[in-house]
Scaffold this motif. Structure first.
Motif, mmCIF file in Angstrom:
data_model
loop_
_atom_site.group_PDB
_atom_site.id
_atom_site.type_symbol
_atom_site.label_atom_id
_atom_site.label_comp_id
_atom_site.label_asym_id
_atom_site.label_seq_id
_atom_site.Cartn_x
_atom_site.Cartn_y
_atom_site.Cartn_z
ATOM 1 N N ASP A 159 40.113 -24.642 -48.839
ATOM 2 C CA ASP A 159 39.568 -24.062 -47.851
ATOM 3 C C ASP A 159 38.885 -24.937 -47.147
ATOM 4 O O ASP A 159 38.002 -25.541 -47.645
ATOM 5 C CB ASP A 159 38.948 -22.890 -48.251
ATOM 6 C CG ASP A 159 39.598 -21.740 -48.787
ATOM 7 O OD1 ASP A 159 40.875 -21.735 -48.810
ATOM 8 O OD2 ASP A 159 39.160 -20.848 -49.621
ATOM 9 N N GLN B 242 36.971 -25.622 -43.030
ATOM 10 C CA GLN B 242 36.060 -25.300 -42.120
ATOM 11 C C GLN B 242 35.846 -26.239 -41.047
ATOM 12 O O GLN B 242 35.494 -27.228 -41.272
ATOM 13 C CB GLN B 242 34.751 -24.471 -42.316
ATOM 14 C CG GLN B 242 34.094 -23.970 -41.399
ATOM 15 C CD GLN B 242 32.634 -23.298 -41.762
ATOM 16 O OE1 GLN B 242 32.123 -23.593 -42.796
ATOM 17 N NE2 GLN B 242 32.317 -22.266 -40.815
ATOM 18 N N THR C 211 38.565 -21.447 -39.772
ATOM 19 C CA THR C 211 38.787 -21.597 -41.105
ATOM 20 C C THR C 211 40.365 -21.785 -41.461
ATOM 21 O O THR C 211 41.046 -20.857 -40.841
ATOM 22 C CB THR C 211 38.002 -20.753 -41.820
ATOM 23 O OG1 THR C 211 38.488 -19.181 -41.761
ATOM 24 C CG2 THR C 211 36.712 -20.879 -41.853
ATOM 25 N N ARG D 198 43.426 -22.752 -44.892
ATOM 26 C CA ARG D 198 43.646 -23.043 -46.463
ATOM 27 C C ARG D 198 44.794 -24.127 -46.201
ATOM 28 O O ARG D 198 45.867 -23.919 -45.531
ATOM 29 C CB ARG D 198 44.164 -21.897 -46.909
ATOM 30 C CG ARG D 198 44.276 -22.197 -48.344
ATOM 31 C CD ARG D 198 44.354 -20.805 -49.308
ATOM 32 N NE ARG D 198 43.158 -20.604 -49.468
ATOM 33 C CZ ARG D 198 42.688 -19.187 -49.730
ATOM 34 N NH1 ARG D 198 43.542 -18.424 -50.088
ATOM 35 N NH2 ARG D 198 41.518 -19.139 -49.913
#
Length: 70
Positions: free
Chosen positions: A30, A32, A41, A43
């Motif tokens: 993940d 940011q 954000t 993944r």
């Protein structure tokens, strides 16, 4: 050292915040965005793949091959 990938939303630096190991060869990470006004954000998935053809071992060189002419 931080693991970073460009933000797909604004292109700024995205910093890895969490990582989860799914298997011996798969991870989900993940990220940011570091740009405060964006804050996106996202993944990512990292997967290690074996080589198509095994890489052959090179024969060990003898010390005589490493001598330089001075």
């Amino acid at each position: 050292m931080r693991f970073t990938i460009a933000c797909p939303h604004c292109g700024a630096r995205g910093i890895a915040r969490a990582m989860e190991k799914k298997s011996e060869t798969d991870w989900e990470i993940d990220f940011q965005c570091d740009d405060v006004t964006c804050g996106h954000t996202y993944r990512t998935k990292i997967e290690m793949l074996p080589p198509v053809v095994p890489i052959p071992r090179r024969p060990r060189r003898s010390n005589a091959e490493l001598k330089f002419d001075l």
